[in-house]
Every structure is written in structure tokens, then in C-alpha cells.
Design a protein around this motif. Sequence first.
Motif, PDB file in Angstrom:
ATOM      1  N   VAL A   1     146.564  30.160  28.115  1.00 42.88           N
ATOM      2  CA  VAL A   1     146.590  30.914  26.863  1.00 42.88           C
ATOM      3  C   VAL A   1     145.313  31.736  26.678  1.00 42.88           C
ATOM      4  O   VAL A   1     145.148  32.406  25.654  1.00 42.88           O
ATOM      5  N   MET A   2     144.400  31.677  27.641  1.00 47.96           N
ATOM      6  CA  MET A   2     143.136  32.413  27.540  1.00 47.96           C
ATOM      7  C   MET A   2     142.616  32.658  28.953  1.00 47.96           C
ATOM      8  O   MET A   2     142.872  31.872  29.867  1.00 47.96           O
ATOM      9  N   TYR A   3     141.920  33.776  29.135  1.00 44.79           N
ATOM     10  CA  TYR A   3     141.275  34.065  30.410  1.00 44.79           C
ATOM     11  C   TYR A   3     139.760  33.976  30.212  1.00 44.79           C
ATOM     12  O   TYR A   3     139.220  34.527  29.247  1.00 44.79           O
ATOM     13  N   ALA A   4     139.099  33.310  31.134  1.00 46.24           N
ATOM     14  CA  ALA A   4     137.641  33.242  31.136  1.00 46.24           C
ATOM     15  C   ALA A   4     137.122  33.966  32.369  1.00 46.24           C
ATOM     16  O   ALA A   4     137.607  33.725  33.476  1.00 46.24           O
ATOM     17  N   LEU A   5     136.172  34.849  32.183  1.00 52.33           N
ATOM     18  CA  LEU A   5     135.597  35.620  33.285  1.00 52.33           C
ATOM     19  C   LEU A   5     134.097  35.373  33.367  1.00 52.33           C
ATOM     20  O   LEU A   5     133.432  35.168  32.343  1.00 52.33           O
TER      21      LEU A   5
ATOM     22  N   LEU B   1     139.858  41.834  24.732  1.00 51.03           N
ATOM     23  CA  LEU B   1     138.533  41.318  25.098  1.00 51.03           C
ATOM     24  C   LEU B   1     137.877  40.804  23.820  1.00 51.03           C
ATOM     25  O   LEU B   1     137.385  41.569  22.999  1.00 51.03           O
ATOM     26  N   ALA B   2     137.874  39.475  23.644  1.00 46.61           N
ATOM     27  CA  ALA B   2     137.453  38.885  22.380  1.00 46.61           C
ATOM     28  C   ALA B   2     135.950  38.660  22.292  1.00 46.61           C
ATOM     29  O   ALA B   2     135.370  38.740  21.200  1.00 46.61           O
TER      30      ALA B   2
ATOM     31  N   HIS C   1     120.809  32.788  38.209  1.00 43.86           N
ATOM     32  CA  HIS C   1     121.139  34.212  38.228  1.00 43.86           C
ATOM     33  C   HIS C   1     121.645  34.630  36.840  1.00 43.86           C
ATOM     34  O   HIS C   1     122.441  33.906  36.232  1.00 43.86           O
ATOM     35  N   PRO C   2     121.188  35.765  36.337  1.00 38.04           N
ATOM     36  CA  PRO C   2     121.723  36.246  35.056  1.00 38.04           C
ATOM     37  C   PRO C   2     123.194  36.587  35.205  1.00 38.04           C
ATOM     38  O   PRO C   2     123.629  37.095  36.238  1.00 38.04           O
ATOM     39  N   HIS C   3     123.989  36.301  34.175  1.00 34.25           N
ATOM     40  CA  HIS C   3     125.426  36.543  34.276  1.00 34.25           C
ATOM     41  C   HIS C   3     126.031  36.726  32.895  1.00 34.25           C
ATOM     42  O   HIS C   3     125.415  36.380  31.876  1.00 34.25           O
ATOM     43  N   LEU C   4     127.224  37.264  32.901  1.00 32.17           N
ATOM     44  CA  LEU C   4     127.975  37.490  31.668  1.00 32.17           C
ATOM     45  C   LEU C   4     129.209  36.604  31.658  1.00 32.17           C
ATOM     46  O   LEU C   4     129.871  36.418  32.680  1.00 32.17           O
ATOM     47  N   HIS C   5     129.518  36.052  30.484  1.00 27.78           N
ATOM     48  CA  HIS C   5     130.769  35.328  30.261  1.00 27.78           C
ATOM     49  C   HIS C   5     131.640  36.187  29.342  1.00 27.78           C
ATOM     50  O   HIS C   5     131.173  36.643  28.295  1.00 27.78           O
ATOM     51  N   ALA C   6     132.876  36.384  29.732  1.00 28.55           N
ATOM     52  CA  ALA C   6     133.817  37.152  28.920  1.00 28.55           C
ATOM     53  C   ALA C   6     135.044  36.302  28.638  1.00 28.55           C
ATOM     54  O   ALA C   6     135.464  35.491  29.476  1.00 28.55           O
TER      55      ALA C   6
END
Length: 369
Positions: A84-88, A126-127, A137-142
Motif C-alpha cells: 500500500v506504500m512505496y519506500a525509496l 510523492l508524499a 553515505h548521505p541519502h534521501l528517503h522518499a
Amino acid sequence: MPSQFIHIEGIGLSASSRHSSWHTVEGVLAEAARAPGAKGHIVKPRPPRLLHGVDPLLVESNVRAVAAEAVDAKGRRIRRDAVVMYALVASYPVPTKSVSGDALKDYEAWRTATLDWLKAMFGNQLASVVEHLDETHPHLHAVVVPGLDDNRRIDHRLHPGYAAREAARRIGSDHKQAERAYRTGMRGFQDSYATAVSARFGHERVGPRRRRLRRDALLARQGAVMVTTALSELTRGLIAQVPAPDPDTPLRPDAMKLRKLHEACAELSTQLQAGRPPDLDTLMALLEDIDGRATTGTGASQQESWAADSWEDPNRDIGPPDCQSEVDPDDDIDPEADTQWDVDLVEPGEHDPEPDFPDDPPPDEDPSW
């Protein structure tokens, strides 16, 4: 050369049998928000920086509202572990401690480019996007929340793998063909990010352990590294033996040439050891200074010749996963099929093996369609 890492994964309200107990909508959002009691893999967690949308903890109520309205193919309420949700996650391939000065500007440009790509890819679904700087390492969570289609089923058209698999099923493909379509869709997802973002920053599409060179090309590169490294060390030793000139006396031409040769050898050795084709324009400029005349050819044409000679064989792309990641980004988690496939690694030149896909699950056990 650093390689890209971007991963997308489907998340349910409850964890499936293949995942840890924290692998749920609540657990993933808490980890992204660095909430107290979240997955404790960070020694000194720092609050994330919100880049887009709302705080991850505020997304859960929206996800639960969509899940409460959703039905499966038979009109029943969806399972608790249905996606029900996508995590990137998109990770910058430079250690956090090294991101400063000019490297910080490069990282900020990468961050902006990645955010723009996410917005273009997922639109209003894109919530939330947050930045983490408290890991190696620097990273983004979407976080992406898919909506419902006209039949009140979860609309997975925004997920490249799920969409490709469903399209294959609609034309009558069997389970194995549908799974192959899924993996093709996921490779397209990686290719899209590589073209739009990674290529701009010199990040390779495929990590170093997933590339294979022909034996002759590999030996040629190893030999070139050995020769250029030896020449670099030799010229450096000779330069050290040249007496220091008087400040008012210009450096002798032969000494200047020796320094230029050292620079050329050191630069070529660095490029070869990094596993990338040499920057021929820079090398030619150094050699022109040494020879006192223009060298034949241009950097652009020589570079095309280098690529045409297949220094790296694109058809031999099967191998162990990227050493910088535990998960092959092409092989995204599949909520419908057992991921424990037996795949035999092959030597270069053999045919790529076909994975042994499991049987199609019964319809009443189908978690997402």
C-alpha cells in the motif's frame, strides 16, 4: 568510479513472512523520521531534513485511509501485508565525512537533481522526501502513496515493476514471462535515474562488481596500470635528483619536460586504476607541452575509438551484486514471488542463466493484485 544506488520497495501495513517485523508502513516511516524506538541501526541519530511534502510520520494516516477502501481482484478487503506504500532510498556514493567544499556543492546539486526526478516520476503521489546525514553515505528517503483505480484496487501504475508485470498478464503472459517483464521494468527504472541524474555527476549505472571485461581487455588494463604507475614513480625519483634551480634562473627545458611526463603518467595511472577510460584531451595537452608540437588526433575521436574497442563489454553484465550495496537495485523485492531463486554464476562468455521462478500463488493468497 562511484556507482548509483536507488532502490524502491513495496510496503504493507503488516510485514510479510519474508521480512523483519519492522518492515511495515509504521516501521519504515518511523525509521525515515528518526522517531524514538525506530529501527536502531544508527548510533547517533540526527533529525532528518524535510525536502518535500510532509513529515513521514504524518503519511501513515493517509496510507491507512487508502488501505481501508482498497479491495483485491475478487472484491474482498486486501490482506494486511498487501503493498500500500512505496519506500525509496537514493544514496550519494561519496562518504558523508568527505562531503565538504566543492564536494558539498556537487552533493547539493545531486540532491536537487534527485528530488526533481522523484517529483517528475511520482507527481502528487510523492508524499514525503527527507535527507539523512547521520550514516556513512548521505541519502534521501522518499515515500509514495499510490491511489485507487476505478475498481477500488491499489493503482500500481507508478511502480515500474508492478506496472510492467500487470501489463504482461493482461496480454496472457504466463507467470515466468510476467516476472521477466517485472525485472525489465525495474531495469528501466534504474536506466531512467542513470540518464536523468547519475550521468550528470559521473556516477556509473552499474557497480564495479557487476561488470565483466574480456580477458584480453582486463589484462591490457592491468598492464597499463603497472606501466604508468612505474613510470610515474620513476619520473618522480628523477625529478627529486634534479638540483633545485636558482630562483632567478628558469628551469631547464629537460627538467620541465620530466615534470610534465610525471604529471601525465600519474594522471593516466589514476584514471586507469579507477576503471574508467582516460581523459585523452588532458593527456594530449600534457604531451604537447613535452614534445613541443601538436599530437595527432583529437580527444573526442580518440575517446570514441576507445569506446568502440569495447574496453568494457556491455554484454557481460552478469555477476555478483555491487559491493557497495546489499541489494541489487535491479532485483527489487517482489511481494508475490519467493525471492530465494537458485542462480548459478557463470564465467564470461557463457549464456546468462534463467532464474527458476516459483509457481504462481493461488488467487486467494495474492497480496497485491
